[in-house]
Design a protein around this motif. Structure first.
Motif, PDB file in Angstrom:
ATOM      1  N   ASP A   2       0.813  -1.222   0.000  1.00 34.05           N
ATOM      2  CA  ASP A   2       0.000   0.000   0.000  1.00 34.05           C
ATOM      3  C   ASP A   2       0.840   1.262   0.000  1.00 34.05           C
ATOM      4  N   TYR A   3       2.146   1.135   0.165  1.00 32.57           N
ATOM      5  CA  TYR A   3       3.012   2.300   0.297  1.00 32.57           C
ATOM      6  C   TYR A   3       3.900   2.456  -0.927  1.00 32.57           C
ATOM      7  N   GLU A   4       4.097   3.698  -1.344  1.00 29.57           N
ATOM      8  CA  GLU A   4       4.957   3.972  -2.491  1.00 29.57           C
ATOM      9  C   GLU A   4       6.426   3.905  -2.104  1.00 29.57           C
ATOM     10  N   GLU A  24       8.523  -8.975  -3.578  1.00 31.59           N
ATOM     11  CA  GLU A  24       7.221  -8.731  -4.197  1.00 31.59           C
ATOM     12  C   GLU A  24       6.948  -7.234  -4.284  1.00 31.59           C
ATOM     13  N   TYR A  25       7.283  -6.525  -3.229  1.00 29.62           N
ATOM     14  CA  TYR A  25       7.122  -5.066  -3.194  1.00 29.62           C
ATOM     15  C   TYR A  25       7.933  -4.415  -4.326  1.00 29.62           C
ATOM     16  N   ILE A  32      12.367   1.400  -1.812  1.00 28.86           N
ATOM     17  CA  ILE A  32      12.880   1.192  -0.462  1.00 28.86           C
ATOM     18  C   ILE A  32      14.049   2.140  -0.240  1.00 28.86           C
ATOM     19  N   VAL A  33      14.020   2.862   0.880  1.00 27.32           N
ATOM     20  CA  VAL A  33      15.092   3.769   1.263  1.00 27.32           C
ATOM     21  C   VAL A  33      15.731   3.199   2.523  1.00 27.32           C
ATOM     22  N   HIS A 130      14.231  -5.165 -10.073  1.00 27.83           N
ATOM     23  CA  HIS A 130      12.954  -5.582 -10.656  1.00 27.83           C
ATOM     24  C   HIS A 130      12.281  -4.345 -11.250  1.00 27.83           C
ATOM     25  N   ASN A 131      11.103  -3.977 -10.776  1.00 26.20           N
ATOM     26  CA  ASN A 131      10.409  -2.784 -11.265  1.00 26.20           C
ATOM     27  C   ASN A 131      10.490  -1.630 -10.280  1.00 26.20           C
ATOM     28  N   GLY A 132      11.234  -1.813  -9.199  1.00 22.33           N
ATOM     29  CA  GLY A 132      11.314  -0.796  -8.152  1.00 22.33           C
ATOM     30  C   GLY A 132      12.726  -0.271  -7.973  1.00 22.33           C
TER      31      GLY A 132
END
Length: 179
Positions: A2-4, A24-25, A32-33, A130-132
């Motif tokens: 749910d979090y960007e 997965e996120y 992620i920071v 991945h996509n993040g």
């Protein structure tokens, strides 16, 4: 999911034990920071739990640097390739450049180093996974490490960090409206 953006301040291994949720996120475009806690001199417990060899291999031998007495390093603003970030951190009218007293020296690679100190040491790396994205910082947001949290550029920087990868066009429009 749910979090960007997730800000992780050097947690213990129990928090990261379920790395499949982090993967997965990231597959779903998460951001992620990672920052060290004020009493950490290593990022090993975080980096080890990121299940991506391309990142883990780069962070095997990190060095903690603590400057003595009144010594400090400043951000090397010329090392910034992003115009919005450069505008946030540099203002000719006032000195917004933070001082850094302690830091973990991150590996420098032109492909993922976002910020260096005046001495050339890398203190912020961004990895596409991945996509993040994963942003790894070599300094704690603590006044023993840096005066950045009390600088006027700190809140715009955090906003930039949290939203710069979500939809860059929207972020640019919001930032330009604020100036």
């Amino acid at each position: 999911s749910d979090y960007e953006t997730l800000f992780i301040f050097s947690p213990d291994n129990n928090i990261l034990s379920n790395d499949s949720k982090l993967e997965e996120y990231l597959y779903n475009g998460g951001h992620i920071v990672i920052l060290p806690k004020s009493n950490d001199t290593t990022l090993d417990n975080i980096i080890y739990n990121i299940n991506d060899e391309s990142i883990y291999d780069h962070y095997n031998n990190l060095h903690f640097k603590q400057l003595s007495n009144d010594q400090f390093q400043e951000f090397n603003l010329s090392s910034i390739n992003d115009d919005i970030l450069k505008n946030i951190l540099s203002d000719k009218r006032i000195n917004r450049n933070p001082k850094v007293f302690k830091y973990i020296q991150l590996p420098y690679y032109p492909n993922f180093t976002k910020l260096q100190l005046i001495n050339g040491n890398s203190i912020w790396n961004r990895h596409k996974v991945h996509n993040g994205y994963i942003d790894i910082f070599g300094f704690s947001i603590n006044l023993n490490w840096t005066n950045f949290p009390i600088k006027g550029s700190f809140l715009p920087f955090i906003n930039y960090l949290a939203y710069s990868n979500v939809n860059n066009k929207v972020f640019q429009e919001i930032y330009l409206d604020l100036q």
